[in-house]
Structure formats: structure tokens, C-alpha cells
Design a protein around this motif. Structure first.
Motif, short mmCIF file in Angstrom:
data_model
loop_
_atom_site.label_atom_id
_atom_site.label_comp_id
_atom_site.label_asym_id
_atom_site.label_seq_id
_atom_site.Cartn_x
_atom_site.Cartn_y
_atom_site.Cartn_z
N SER A 71 57.28 49.63 15.92
CA SER A 71 56.78 49.65 17.29
C SER A 71 55.96 50.92 17.46
O SER A 71 55.99 51.80 16.61
N GLN A 72 55.21 51.02 18.57
CA GLN A 72 54.37 52.18 18.80
C GLN A 72 53.92 52.21 20.26
O GLN A 72 54.04 51.23 20.97
N ARG A 73 53.37 53.34 20.65
CA ARG A 73 52.80 53.46 21.98
C ARG A 73 51.42 52.80 21.97
O ARG A 73 50.68 52.90 20.99
N SER B 230 51.96 52.66 14.25
CA SER B 230 52.89 53.63 13.67
C SER B 230 52.92 53.55 12.14
O SER B 230 53.42 54.45 11.49
N GLN C 61 57.50 55.22 15.87
CA GLN C 61 56.22 55.69 16.38
C GLN C 61 55.52 56.54 15.33
O GLN C 61 56.13 56.95 14.36
N ARG C 62 54.25 56.81 15.60
CA ARG C 62 53.51 57.72 14.74
C ARG C 62 53.88 59.15 15.10
O ARG C 62 54.08 59.47 16.26
N GLN D 76 55.48 66.61 15.60
CA GLN D 76 55.19 66.09 16.94
C GLN D 76 55.26 64.58 16.91
O GLN D 76 54.52 63.95 16.17
N SER D 77 56.10 63.99 17.72
CA SER D 77 56.26 62.55 17.73
C SER D 77 55.67 61.94 19.00
O SER D 77 56.02 62.33 20.11
N LEU D 78 54.74 60.99 18.82
CA LEU D 78 54.12 60.30 19.96
C LEU D 78 55.06 59.21 20.44
O LEU D 78 54.80 58.01 20.26
N GLU D 79 56.18 59.61 21.01
CA GLU D 79 57.23 58.70 21.43
C GLU D 79 56.72 57.35 21.93
O GLU D 79 55.86 57.30 22.81
N SER D 80 57.28 56.27 21.40
CA SER D 80 56.80 54.95 21.83
C SER D 80 57.51 54.47 23.10
O SER D 80 57.05 53.53 23.74
N HIS E 104 55.11 60.88 26.57
CA HIS E 104 54.95 62.28 26.20
C HIS E 104 55.34 62.48 24.74
O HIS E 104 55.72 61.54 24.04
N ILE E 105 55.21 63.72 24.31
CA ILE E 105 55.48 64.09 22.91
C ILE E 105 56.84 64.76 22.81
O ILE E 105 57.21 65.56 23.67
N ALA E 106 57.58 64.44 21.76
CA ALA E 106 58.81 65.19 21.43
C ALA E 106 58.48 66.00 20.18
O ALA E 106 57.79 65.51 19.29
N GLY F 64 61.65 70.40 21.75
CA GLY F 64 61.35 70.11 23.15
C GLY F 64 60.35 69.00 23.35
O GLY F 64 60.15 68.14 22.48
N VAL F 65 59.73 69.02 24.52
CA VAL F 65 58.79 67.98 24.93
C VAL F 65 57.47 68.60 25.38
O VAL F 65 57.43 69.75 25.79
N ARG F 66 56.42 67.81 25.29
CA ARG F 66 55.07 68.26 25.59
C ARG F 66 54.31 67.16 26.32
O ARG F 66 54.64 66.00 26.18
N ASP F 67 53.25 67.55 27.04
CA ASP F 67 52.39 66.56 27.70
C ASP F 67 53.11 65.81 28.80
O ASP F 67 52.86 64.61 29.03
N MET G 231 66.68 64.99 24.71
CA MET G 231 65.34 65.31 25.24
C MET G 231 65.19 64.94 26.72
O MET G 231 64.41 65.57 27.44
#
Lengths: 258, 258, 258, 258
Positions: A159-161, A245, B160-161, B241-245, B249-251, C19-22, C58
Motif C-alpha cells: 500500500s502507499q500514499r 511503495s 509505504q515508500r 523518513q517514511s511517507l506514512e501511507s 505526514h512523515i515519520a 518524530g514527525v514532520r510536515d 507517534m
């Protein structure tokens, strides 16, 4: 003091758009419930320059935009701004784009915890003579889960955003509210996103997405069907971009209404 | 013709860095196997400006960089460029950053189909007097699958990516090749990414990631352990940096070697 | 429901930042005159993760940040948020960065017409145990006119837009207001910028810049001198980046206080 | 192994574009003199998806693009790639965009010193059935000096960097070379830019720009006239964006050929 911009021009060329870009101003956006959301807006404003004028008094764009930065803005006010621009510049056509982040409240699917999520939106207006066209645009983040990956794998599925971008126009007088449009679009992914999820919520999202696999092609087709049922919408375009992903590139699909 | 930049300055302030940025030039990067990869480089070059000079002849940076754009570049040549900059500007310290996309061949995990994937890399050099420090930097895209999501869900797990960014320094004379570093980093995610995957490959990636769930915290710790075993490395930092799906936001997690 | 993030970790590695970003949220910034400016903030929040914990929850970052999005924020509140983060995560150190566009009113130099201009600002806070460090950052657009070009040319001199970025720290209890800092920085270029200028104003700006030519080196040195006179400032860095109008690259200078 | 993408779709919706984006590959661009420039290309490739197919095998795009990454590319080859994509996907229409930085040699106006400058270019191709349309696009940085500022000021005139973006199409068989187009566009500003200038050159540029003041409106009109004289050009659009040095926003003008 000589006014070079007002000189007569002899090159015989009408310029489609002359204007300014990257103007940031505080703006207020009309909310569906009657309130006003204070946001930071970024403007792109231009007019058609007739062939006989050499230049434009660019400062007047900033004057018009600044005057509106203390009042609530919606489709109606964008039209009024365009009319004011045409008068100010004695122009036959004008164009305005206002982009901003709009916040809506989301409720986590199991715990119901509320939190605000931002959406990149824009109001685009074009006027030629008296004819006014307004286009609403919004980008909604969603989750996509790959049907192929699920089908062929013994366990899991990637899965992915993804981002679902919609631009639409409506009949005169009809206002499509972001408060209505955003949830309709969020329902088209494998699942919607949330800024804050507890474990009980994460379970709902994970299983819900797994039970609802969608290609970008599926997301676009389902969105086309959903928008086709919204009263008053006369035109729209839909694009879904998935940040794959398993790849380092984007997969996308794009369709317009007929 | 008067030379304003060479005037004496009386403000008594040494400037740490004076230079140029966003200079694009074709460059050749030394490959591990002895060849040279032609890439497009982006340079940031600066020197320390002593308190008694008013300005710098910025064109000389472009002269130095241009001269090197036809020769192969690695850690050694970055050092030579810095030395040349210090001589040209009569400066006690200098700094250079070269960023570029580097391509490596990837083989799909089941079918073995090959394809090239690009990685954002940079060579950073700093020199003070004769002391030279070189830092290699690379960003490697990976896939992360959430251990929590897998544990609590009856089916599926969100993935996610993510980007794994490493910066590192080595003992004098030791070259860490991108050809070795990138595969080592790709092994730290739940799975690695590929530009091209057939269905048999996608099955391997999907199941492999599901069997190897990792938080960004796990990726960073495993990378710290892996880099600790590379001979000659004296310092490094790691960020995932994970582009949370499931979020918009990013974790992320970040650690440096001690 | 099992809590994977709370598992014991055996790799023995403390992670500097997790942590988190964006994360975008509406925030209110304390104004000098006592009011509050409503802006859109972007957060980066992290804590140190001790070696014995596997992961971080998170969602708690978002909880802490959301709670503060309805209250006015300044140096003091950033400290309170960090303290709350350290308690929530049982962490020994924490870090927070809030970036936002801040608007100030400008008056055109001849006509006095007023208009708002936005500045990219950030509040950065770091806490280790009880020790709190706050850094204020702002980017101010200015105009630079080249002293060399003016000196060697029979007429004219090239000018361009430049950005002056300052980061600074102050003694405990001292608040440096953006309302004071921004005008001080705008005074360091060849001239300041305005969102709206009539012809009488443009004449003042053009001639004023021509009479006050500055290299990026000059801007940085004059800013260093100016900041050195501000009461309570304990550390600062200054960078001026000029979007050279005769080149397609950036010229820059950077200095830190001793 | 089941092929979900090949399933029949019953929603009755043709998707205008399905494809991939952000694919980086080394490519070779045909030079006017017969050589080949090695650059890094970024691809966006898509096909029309008929209403009866559920999905697309996205990996085939990467296959087609990869195969071409070792051969020289120009207008002709983009057409061949589109034809191959239509066959591969059994599609009635296809679209391809290749963006890249292209380097040309510039000679300083007084000293003649040579240096390379990069230009952001793109090749866009669209095919519907057998009908092929190719669009060349390039962004050329130039200097603009404000005619109003010069006229009203006793000394000096503000100048700034601007970008001139042109997109154009030509008759079948006619190739418009970047080697010819770029210099033609660079001649439309108040002056052209150079990566490296000695003081004697800077004097020429400064005085030359002062003697040739232009609004963005002038740049666009002069470019329209210049392109109108290029043999074989059938359509073009021109946009000039000026990074105003007295404002923090952009002023622009845009025109299309009739």
C-alpha cells in the motif's frame, strides 16, 4: 513624472495575460456553516493587455488583492475581484487563482478522536467580458492498496500514499463546498488518511484498506462515477497519483468528464 | 578598471563562507570498476574571506569548477579542487559540495530483469589549512512495512515508500564506493525498491516485506549496526523518513555514530 | 491489543531523534503589541528514544501539537511544548521546529501606501533535561546593487533580489520580536522591498539602491555589526543569498557570531 | 498467476491517461552538429486506457523507456517511442514528456571566455492513432531592466533575473534545434546571462542592459515577433517571468501565437 507603461505600442500584439504571481496575503474563506476560515493565500492575477498599450501598472493588482484580504472569499467574491480588475485595467479579460491550505476536522474511525487535516485547494476564476467561469480544485491524500499485489501474494499487499486531485465547475449559482467535496473524494481510495490514529483505529484502517484494493485506474473511475452524481456539476477532471511503495516513481491515471 | 572587491575592509569581520551556489555542470564520477559515469552535477563552492578584504572575485569559482568538469571526480579530486580554491583566493579554508544523481543497475528478485535506478548523492569536502575532510552522502529509497499494523490486524499491514539518508566519513585513503554502500543500505528496509517488476517479482517483494516489518526506528538501528561493520568508516549519520501511507505526514528517526 | 512499539529493544542503540514532520496546523503567534496573528504552521517534532525501547507512539506528537494549535505561541510556549513532549514520551531530550509565514505592514517610501508583506520564519526549540535553547529564524527579502558593476560602468548597475537569513538566540527571558528584527534586517540591503510601489516610490527605491551599492559580503558584515548591538542576543548566524541578475546562479556569504 | 489488471471492467469509463511519472534515466540528446549530449532525463509516459480494461501493466512503460535510454533521442525517436507504447498497450493514444538540462557553450561578451550554461528543456510528444504532435519547450534565463524605473530615476534602474519560457511546434519534418532557439530567445531580454564574467564583461552587460530597458510585456512581444520569422514554426507560446528586485513577487506576461 512620465508614465512609460501607458505609452502607445506599435507592435500590434495583444498579450493574453499580464500580471503578478506569488503574492501572499491573509485571506478568509467562507465555510459551509457560515463562518470564515482564516488562511494564508497565494495569488496569481492577470488581465489581457490590448495591443495598443505598452505595459500594465502592476501595483494595481496588489491594490485590488489587498483590499479583499480582509473580507471573506468564495466563488462569488472571486467574480467580483475579476470584474474590479477588468475595470481597473480597462481589460476585456481577466484571470485569478487563489491557492490555500484548508483545514477540516477528521474523526478517527474507532476511537473517534478528532484532529484537523489540511488540504491543498484553489479557487480559479476566469472572466471574458461578462462571462465568468469558476473552477474549484482540491488535492486529497488517500491510501491505495494494490489489487494485483494482494491477488498474487500469499500474505500482505503493498500500500502507499496517493493524491487524488479534482478540478470542477458547476452551474451558475451552485456552490460546491469543500466540506462536502473532500469527504466524497476521501471515500474513493482504498481508505482515507488521518492525522492521528490510535492502535484500535490503525487496525480498522489496515483491514479496511486490505478489503478494498484499488489501482489508480479504479480510484479515477470510481471518482468519475461519484462526481457524476453531484447535482449542479457541469465539468470535472480527476487525477490520482500514487507514490508507489515498491518503486521510486509515481503511477497515475487522469480522466475528464465528457 | 578599478577593482572594488579587492579594496581593504575596515569592519574587522572575517566571513566564514563566501561563494556560489546552483552551478550546474556536466561531471564524471569515478566508478568502482574503473569507468566513469557522466552525470549532471550541481555545485556549492565557498572560501573563508579574511577580515581585511572587502569582497571575492566570484567568477574564479566558476573557472575552477569548469576546469574540472571534463575530468573524473572522486574523493581525491574534490580535495585537489579545494586546494586550488584556497590558492586562487589566498584563503585559509574552503568548502565544496557536489550533488548528482547516480545510476546503478538493479535486478528484479524473481525474473532477474535488469533496470537502472537513480540515487541522490553528494560529495562534500571541507579544508582548513591542509586538513581535509570528505563526507559522502546518499539517499536510498526503501519500503517499510509497519510492525504495529501487522501485529494488530487480522489481515494486511500498511506499507509505504521511505528514504534512508546516510552521510559518512572514512579514514584517509579509504574510498567507500556507492556501488557497495547503496546495496548495504537497501538491505535495511522491509524490502528494497525496483524500477521494473513483473508479477512474479511483485509477489516476492510483497511477501518479503510482510515477513520483515520495520519501524523507522528499526531501520535506523539496523543501519547503525551495518555501518559499524564497514572497515574504515570513522563517522556517520543515518536518517530514515517514511511517507506514512495512513497519514499525510512523515515519520522519521535520526542517529549519529558516537 | 499488543503494543509492539513498547517492546524491549536489545540492539543497545539510543536514537537521537524520533518524530514527525510536515504536520500542518493553524497556530497563533504572539504579536509584539499583545495581539495574536493567525497563521498556518508546519511542525517538526521529535524526542530522543532510549536504547531499551523499540519504538515511539507517534500519534502522541500529533496530540501534543494539536492541543497547542488553539493557543498563542511564542518562545515561552515552545518551551512548555517541549517539556510536555519529554513527559509524554519519558524522554531525556526533545526538539521542535515551527515554520510559518508572518505578515508585517510596510509603508511605501514616498506615498506611504500600506500593504502587508510576508516573511518566512521559524521557532526552533531544543531541550535536554531542563536546559532549553530557543532559536528564532527569519528570511528577509532585500535588494542588492553590485558595487563593482556601478564602479566600472558608465551608466547603470545591475541589481537583484536577495534573501537575508538570520538565526539567533537570546538570554533567558529576552524576547526578540519579529516586529523589531525584520526592519533591522531590511535596512542592511541596498534597499528594502515592498509589495506595492507607485512611480514616486519606485524612484526613491531605484535611486536609494544606486546610492547604496552592496556585495553580499557587505550585507553580511553590516548585519553582523547591527546584530552585535541588539541587547540580549547571545548567538547568531547570518546568510545573504543573491539571485544574481547577470548569472543564473546564486552568490552568497555566511558568518556566525564568535 | 492471476492477472488482475487484464480483467474486464464494467464501469464503462475510458481513462484519458494512465502511466508513470518521475522516472529518471540517462538519455542522449541529438546535437545540431551531429553528436550526442549525455544528460539525465525525467520521463512522464502514459496511454489512453479503453473502457473495457481494468488496468495497465505499468512495468511495460519502464521497459519501453529503458530500451531507449542507450540511444540518441530527438523529435523522431519520441515519435517511435509513442508508436511502440501504443502497440505494447494496444492503445489508441499516447503521451510522453522528457525533461532534461541541456548545456550550451557561452562566450563572455568582452573577454570571450567560454563556459557552459544549462537550460531546462523538454520534449513533449502526443499521438492519437497515427497523428503525431511534437512540442519543444525551453526555459532561458535573461536579465530585464525596468523602463519605468530608468525613465523616472535620476540615476540607475532596477534590474533582475527573469525566465523566458517558450513552447513551440513545427511543420512535419522540420527540426528546431536548441542550438538555434536558445540564442534567439536570449537576444529578447535587456541582456543575456553568462556563467562567468570578468570585469570587462560585466561592464558590457551592465551598460548593454541599461541601454535596452524592457518590461516583461516588451520581452514577450519581441519574442512573438522573432518566433514569427522562424521558418516552419506552426504554433508557439511565450511566457516571461521576472523575479522583481523591488518586490518579493513575480511579474509575468504570456502570449500564444494565433
Amino acid at each position: 513624472m512620465k508614465d512609460v507603461a501607458s505609452e502607445v505600442d506599435n507592435r500590434g500584439i495583444t498579450i493574453d495575460r499580464v500580471g503578478v504571481r506569488d503574492i501572499h496575503l491573509p485571506v478568509m474563506i467562507r465555510e459551509k456553516e457560515g463562518g470564515m476560515a482564516r488562511v494564508v493565500g497565494c495569488f496569481d492575477a492577470s488581465v489581457e493587455l490590448p495591443y495598443h498599450y505598452r505595459g500594465t501598472h502592476m501595483s494595481r493588482f496588489v491594490e485590488v488583492l489587498s483590499a479583499w484580504s480582509k473580507r471573506a472569499v468564495s466563488m462569488v467574491e472571486i467574480g467580483a475581484m475579476l470584474r474590479q480588475m477588468q475595470e481597473t485595467f480597462d481589460a476585456g479579460a481577466s484571470r485569478l487563482e487563489l491557492t490555500f491550505k484548508y483545514f477540516l476536522t477528521k474523526y478517527a474511525p474507532a476511537t473517534g478522536i478528532e484532529c484537523q487535516l489540511d488540504y491543498d485547494c484553489s479557487f480559479e476564476g476566469e472572466m471574458r467580458g461578462d462571462e465568468y467561469q469558476f473552477t474549484l480544485s482540491v488535492v486529497v491524500p488517500i491510501l491505495t492498496l494494490c489489487p494485483c499485489s494482494k491477488e498474487i501474494s500469499d500474505r500482505g499487499a503493498h500500500s502507499q500514499r496517493a493524491n487524488l486531485r479534482v478540478r470542477l465547475r458547476a452551474e451558475p449559482g451552485v456552490i460546491i463546498w469543500l466540506e462536502d467535496l473532500v469527504p466524497l473524494l476521501e471515500a474513493q481510495g482504498s481508505y482515507e488518511l488521518f492525522p492521528m490514529l490510535k492502535r484500535a483505529d490503525e487496525k480498522v484502517v489496515t483491514e479496511g484498506a486490505y478489503d478494498n484494493p484499488k489501482f489508480v485506474e479504479d480510484v479515477v473511475r470510481d471518482t468519475v462515477l461519484a462526481l457524476g452524481k453531484v447535482d449542479g456539476v457541469t465539468w470535472f477532471s480527476v487525477e490520482c497519483q500514487s507514490l508507489e511503495s515498491i518503486h521510486n516513481h509515481i503511477a497515475y491515471a487522469y480522466a475528464e468528464s465528457n
